[in-house]
Design an enzyme around this catalytic site. Structure first.
Site, PDB file in Angstrom:
ATOM      1  N   ASP A   1      20.831 -23.698   9.423  1.00  0.00           N
ATOM      2  CA  ASP A   1      21.164 -23.932   8.015  1.00  0.00           C
ATOM      3  C   ASP A   1      22.464 -24.713   7.859  1.00  0.00           C
ATOM      4  O   ASP A   1      23.274 -24.785   8.776  1.00  0.00           O
ATOM      5  CB  ASP A   1      21.298 -22.594   7.272  1.00  0.00           C
ATOM      6  CG  ASP A   1      22.385 -21.730   7.878  1.00  0.00           C
ATOM      7  OD1 ASP A   1      22.497 -21.709   9.120  1.00  0.00           O
ATOM      8  OD2 ASP A   1      23.131 -21.087   7.126  1.00  0.00           O
ATOM      9  N   GLU A   2      22.618 -25.273   6.706  1.00  0.00           N
ATOM     10  CA  GLU A   2      23.872 -25.880   6.250  1.00  0.00           C
ATOM     11  C   GLU A   2      24.567 -26.752   7.290  1.00  0.00           C
ATOM     12  O   GLU A   2      25.715 -26.525   7.629  1.00  0.00           O
ATOM     13  CB  GLU A   2      24.846 -24.780   5.819  1.00  0.00           C
ATOM     14  CG  GLU A   2      24.348 -23.965   4.650  1.00  0.00           C
ATOM     15  CD  GLU A   2      25.386 -22.938   4.190  1.00  0.00           C
ATOM     16  OE1 GLU A   2      25.650 -22.885   2.987  1.00  0.00           O
ATOM     17  OE2 GLU A   2      25.922 -22.198   5.047  1.00  0.00           O
ATOM     18  N   VAL A   3      23.883 -27.743   7.781  1.00  0.00           N
ATOM     19  CA  VAL A   3      24.529 -28.646   8.722  1.00  0.00           C
ATOM     20  C   VAL A   3      25.248 -29.741   7.950  1.00  0.00           C
ATOM     21  O   VAL A   3      24.652 -30.431   7.130  1.00  0.00           O
ATOM     22  CB  VAL A   3      23.493 -29.254   9.694  1.00  0.00           C
ATOM     23  CG1 VAL A   3      24.189 -30.135  10.715  1.00  0.00           C
ATOM     24  CG2 VAL A   3      22.709 -28.155  10.374  1.00  0.00           C
TER      25      VAL A   3
END
Lengths: 536, 537
Positions: free
Chosen positions: B333-335
């Protein structure tokens, strides 16, 4: 270095080595709340628990036998050296071949060791830490307590566990005399230990008034000597969920030892459902049409028995609670029940109040405030009383709790010449995601339109932790360190403490210090403490 | 019996319903010295109705029938035994341990009394519980079902006005609505001492949660002590000794969980959320650039170096042996792409691969290789929804976790239309606190309300309550999680029709008092009291 002897050189050198080895970023720890004047140098002294002592200064009015300070010395020794008892003396002697002594000399001008802190208590102090000694001077023992707290926050340990204190000069005094914290023991019962722990943490934050909202609608845990049925029938449980007289004494004494006043609140005429169970005839019977509905409203202000009861109760309160203030509540009175009751309506007519029930409420509050005045007590009331009724005794203290437009309220009340307490922006039972301590911190209690004289009438403020959603399971982490923000606002110089970003690292440190002292204070943000909380 | 000796709770309930393997438990309440104690004497006692109220099952069983006939339980003569026809016997230590726990539970349970002695292994569940004079019979397909049944049994016991334990004549048949009922704890933003994790596993069992999603590492710290790469925690933990989970700590968590029928799914989130990994594993992270020179800061895992994949291969080989569960959560997630964008080597690689400026392709490239690595360890994997959203090719048995609050239903629709199983956590981010009874919001969520076919709905195998750690550590975790997570527990266990908030409130108030009594500092729902208040500190 004025000390003689070769040992001291050795120790001094050891100290320096330790200093070099220790991480340089080792910051001189801050003090929370920030003292009015604080000067520190990078010079520091090692402290050896073996050679550390508290003593009364020669010129001190208080000497050994002073209950408040004797107990404080004992307390602060363990706070400053938490691992002391776990280290064997032999090891220490081996390590510290000849440690230097460090003496904290405490001098107070006036004795007053057996009294209670009050509204006029002088909490100022001066603390000077130099080589081998600290000199703490204050007018009263209460000031000395504040100074000891600051001193304890100046001591820190390096990575090797060595204790240090930097050379420091502090001149300190509170900005506001009244720095309160409200706990609500009616919506949920708070066991004694939870209250005592809170008092501990209050002392660490230099809060000095415990506003004990002891009874309310849901329960009446105060065990009255005059009216035992109040708690017998009004508490959640007549034995397990009450405060006995000795519990109350214990709270008051625990508070006194920490320079904290205990101001009880017996809120009426509203918020009294639980009173009715043990005192038949006290509450107004509500009517449905022409018959009583079986439910009850606020205290019945139309009958003499009510005032007799209140007088007896207040007499007891005066006797049990030594503080010269008593909080009489007076908030959120619902008029629906009064309106429904034919006797109340008749009384209204007789008194010429028309349809204005605020007049009836004022009538009641005025009687209660006069009773209180006759008992030589100062009344605190919630803002509602002022809002409905401007003619109230001049020395009554008004407390602002309604969030909207509290600045306007501050102006109006002080213009009317009343002393005021601010708690509206510090209802920290209202939780939200993130760092809401910053909102508390940003409050400027004297930022309202008014003269200097008016501003002086703001005697302080209170952090309120109402109990709808709070009991012993979550009280501490919800209070701390969030209440610390208001504690600093009420103690410190506002101009020096307006920047929350600057305060953040100091508060983070202080929160870890609270943890180390056994206070279950929640984190401000990601990170860790050297000593994490060890409970559940 | 052999099954009892080696099993962990399995991800899908239906897999374990093998043959006639069930435990039969007999509960034998003996009477107090005098015959007065027999229930029927009090059958029409005035206080009876009140006592009835005190039975508050949470989560509510699927089928529940109770009569006013009460039996008294005496702690001295109360026993839980294996039934003769049970395929588990005294050698099933999982049940033996559970018997001991619930023996304490029913009358006088305190957290300190729990002994953590964990040795052997046992394996889901449709329970039947019937209490009929003078014994109770619990039938379950396997030990996991038996554990759920024991918990229900313990909740049926109530104290009368004389402090005597009572249980009413009752028939229950119960099974969970969803197979995956999880709690996520984050031990990276703040370190959570072992004690706190174990206490919460205990509370999970009380609420019939069965998955502990252990978000064990993240940007802030790396407390997992790796045998293969010890420097990860030595340099990446808040403190290399006091703020780490040693292999034996991890083992203890897994075993403590197993004893309570709880799976432990560790999450090792990459390629983002990995700042702390970089401290102990040089060159793992992408160096960020400021103009033409490295800025000294680091971004996500460097996806263009073979060494990154070599590292992951070794690392996940270890993880696959340390954690017995069939699934590993791989995050994803959330790269944040800014660092990749700044790095000239990455830019070059992007050009080579023909990714253009689309960094999500680079992310997919990384994830794809990672999934192959993990698949080679014979483990299944769970990923956060972005991995699916970015079009990474996923194995059929991948579980996609939906966490983004906006367009949650659309996402469920898409994920299940693509044929993937999914779990829902978006509506249950319990770290977002607010004033008042927010448990009601969690309670009112209906996970299957999205438009889709029956086959799609079946792919929603459950959900998770997430307590992220930005503002949570040992000081406030437990009261913040309980009883708020209990709302999620009932939504995931009980029948879809169980939606009456008022009824839930009454039961939950008592359930929270029960948790408090058992030593869990579960916070209050609203004004009121518990007979036994929290005695912590």
């Amino acid at each position: 270095m004025s000390r003689s002897g070769s040992h001291s050189h050795r120790v001094r050198r050891w100290c320096l080595i330790a200093a070099v080895v220790a991480v340089w970023v080792q910051q001189v720890e801050g003090v929370w709340p920030l003292p009015q004047q604080l000067h520190q140098s990078a010079d520091r002294d090692c402290l050896s628990p073996q050679r550390f002592s508290f003593t009364y200064g020669r010129d001190s009015a208080a000497q050994t036998g002073c209950s408040v300070l004797d107990a404080a010395f004992k307390r602060y020794f363990s706070i400053i050296f938490p691992d002391f008892t776990t280290l064997s003396e032999n090891v220490l002697q081996y390590m510290w071949s000849e440690p230097q002594p460090f003496v904290v000399s405490v001098s107070v001008k006036t004795r007053g060791c057996d009294g209670y802190p009050d509204e006029d208590s002088d909490e100022s102090y001066m603390l000077s830490v130099s080589e081998g000694q600290a000199v703490l001077r204050s007018v009263s023992v209460w000031g000395a307590l504040r100074g000891l707290e600051s001193l304890s926050q100046l001591v820190y340990q390096d990575d090797y566990g060595t204790y240090f204190i930097n050379k420091t000069e502090i001149v300190d005094f509170p900005r506001f005399a009244f720095r309160g914290l409200l706990l609500d023991t009616s919506r949920h019962y708070l066991p004694l230990y939870a209250i005592l722990k809170t008092l501990d943490a209050m002392a660490y934050s230099k809060l000095n008034v415990f506003h004990w909202h002891i009874v309310d609608d849901p329960s009446f845990p105060y065990q009255s000597r005059t009216f035992p049925d109040l708690s017998n029938k009004g508490a959640f449980h007549p034995f397990t969920h009450i405060y006995t007289q000795s519990d109350v004494i214990r709270v008051i004494e625990h508070a006194r030892m920490r320079g904290i006043r205990v101001v009880p609140e017996f809120d009426s005429p509203g918020h009294t459902q639980s009173w009715g169970k043990g005192q038949p005839g006290l509450l107004t019977p509500c009517y449905k049409g022409s018959v009583p509905s079986g439910s009850f409203g606020p205290v019945d202000p139309t009958v003499d028995t009510t005032y007799k009861f209140m007088e007896s109760l207040l007499k007891e309160v005066k006797f049990v609670f030594p503080d010269s203030y008593v909080h009489l509540g007076g908030d959120e009175v619902s008029f629906a029940c009064w309106q429904s009751n034919p006797n109340v309506r008749k009384f209204m007519e007789k008194m010429g109040f028309g349809k204005d029930f605020t007049k009836l409420e004022s009538f009641y509050m005025e009687s209660i405030m006069n009773m209180t005045a006759a008992l030589n007590k100062t009344s605190i009331v919630w803002q509602d009383v002022f809002d409905y009724h401007e003619r109230i005794p001049q020395d009554t203290v008004l407390e602002i709790w309604k969030g909207a437009k509290y600045q306007t309220e501050l102006s109006r009340m002080t213009q009317a010449g009343h002393r005021v307490l601010l708690s509206a922006p510090w209802y920290i039972n209202h939780i939200s995601y993130g760092q809401d301590w910053r909102n508390s911190y940003a409050v400027q209690p004297q930022n309202f339109s008014g003269t200097d004289e008016q501003k002086k009438l703001v005697i302080g403020g209170e952090v309120a932790m109402w109990g709808e959603y709070v009991d012993a399971t979550n009280l501490s982490p919800r209070l701390w360190p969030r209440a610390c923000a208001a504690a600093e606002r009420l103690w410190s110089n506002e101009e020096k403490t307006l920047n929350a970003d600057l305060a953040f690292p100091r508060l983070k440190e202080f929160r870890c210090e609270l943890l180390r002292r056994g206070i279950q204070a929640e984190p401000l943000f990601v990170g860790h403490c050297r000593h994490e909380y060890d409970g559940l | 019996l052999t099954r009892c000796g080696s099993a962990y709770p399995l991800p899908r309930l239906d897999l374990t319903l093998t043959g006639a393997m069930y435990c039969l438990l007999k509960l034998v309440p003996l009477f107090l010295a005098v015959a007065v104690c027999n229930g029927w004497l009090f059958g029409d006692f005035v206080g009876k109705q009140k006592e009835q109220d005190e039975i508050s099952l949470w989560p509510l069983p699927q089928k529940f029938q109770s009569s006013a006939v009460a039996f008294k339980l005496s702690p001295a003569s109360f026993q839980i035994v294996h039934a003769k026809q049970s395929s588990a016997g005294p050698s099933c230590s999982l049940l033996e341990n559970a018997f001991r726990r619930y023996e304490l539970h029913s009358p006088l349970f305190t957290f300190e009394n729990i002994e953590i002695k964990l040795k052997t292994f046992c394996s889901l569940c449709v329970d039947e519980l019937s209490i009929d004079e003078p014994s109770a019979v619990l039938k379950a397909a396997n030990v996991w079902g038996a554990l759920r049944g024991l918990e229900t049994f313990s909740q049926l016991v109530y104290e009368d006005y004389y402090g005597v334990n009572n249980i009413n004549k009752t028939d229950i048949s119960d099974f969970p609505r969803f197979a995956h009922r999880g709690i996520l704890l984050d031990s990276s933003r703040h370190f959570l001492p072992l004690k706190v994790i174990l206490a919460n596993l205990e509370a999970m069992a009380m609420n019939k949660f069965n998955v502990f999603h252990w978000h064990i590492v993240d940007d802030q710290s790396f407390p997992y002590m790796s045998r293969t790469f010890p420097e990860l925690s030595q340099k990446g933990a808040y403190h290399p000794f006091t703020h780490v989970y040693t292999p034996s700590d991890v083992k203890m968590v897994i075993e403590f969980a197993r004893m309570r029928g709880i799976r432990v799914i560790p999450e090792f989130d990459t390629p983002g959320h990995t700042e702390s990994w970089g401290n102990g594993q040089l060159d793992l992270l992408t160096p960020c650039y400021s103009g033409s020179s490295p800025s000294g800061t680091f971004g996500p895992v460097n996806p263009i170096l073979n060494s990154s994949y070599d590292f992951m291969t070794q690392f996940f080989k270890e993880i696959s042996t340390v954690f017995p569960d069939a699934y590993i959560h791989l995050g994803g997630d959330e790269v944040d792409f800014r660092c990749w964008e700044s790095n000239p080597d990455i830019q070059k690689f992007m050009a080579q691969q023909g990714f253009g400026k689309d960094y999500s392709k680079l992310e997919s490239f990384y994830i794809q290789r990672l999934l192959d690595i993990v698949a080679a360890t014979k483990k299944g994997y769970m990923v956060w929804q972005e991995v699916f959203d970015n079009g990474v090719k996923l194995k059929d048995d991948t579980v996609v976790e939906v966490w983004m609050g906006n367009k949650m239903e659309e996402e469920l629709q898409n994920v299940t239309r693509a044929g993937f199983t999914t779990i829902l956590s978006a509506p249950w981010y319990l770290d977002y606190i607010s004033y008042g009874q927010d448990w009601q919001h969690y309670y009112k969520v209906e996970p299957l309300s999205f438009p889709g076919t029956d086959a799609q709905k079946k792919l929603v195998i459950g959900g998770e309550a997430c307590l992220w750690g930005e503002y949570v550590d040992a000081t406030n975790l437990t009261p913040r999680l309980w009883p708020r997570a209990s709302a999620v527990a009932e939504r995931l266990w009980s029948d879809k029709s169980v939606t009456d908030v008022g009824n839930a409130y009454n039961r939950l108030v008592q359930h929270r008092c029960r948790m408090v009594k058992r030593g869990i500092p579960a916070e209050p729902l609203f004004v009121g009291h518990c007979r036994q208040e929290y005695k912590g500190l």
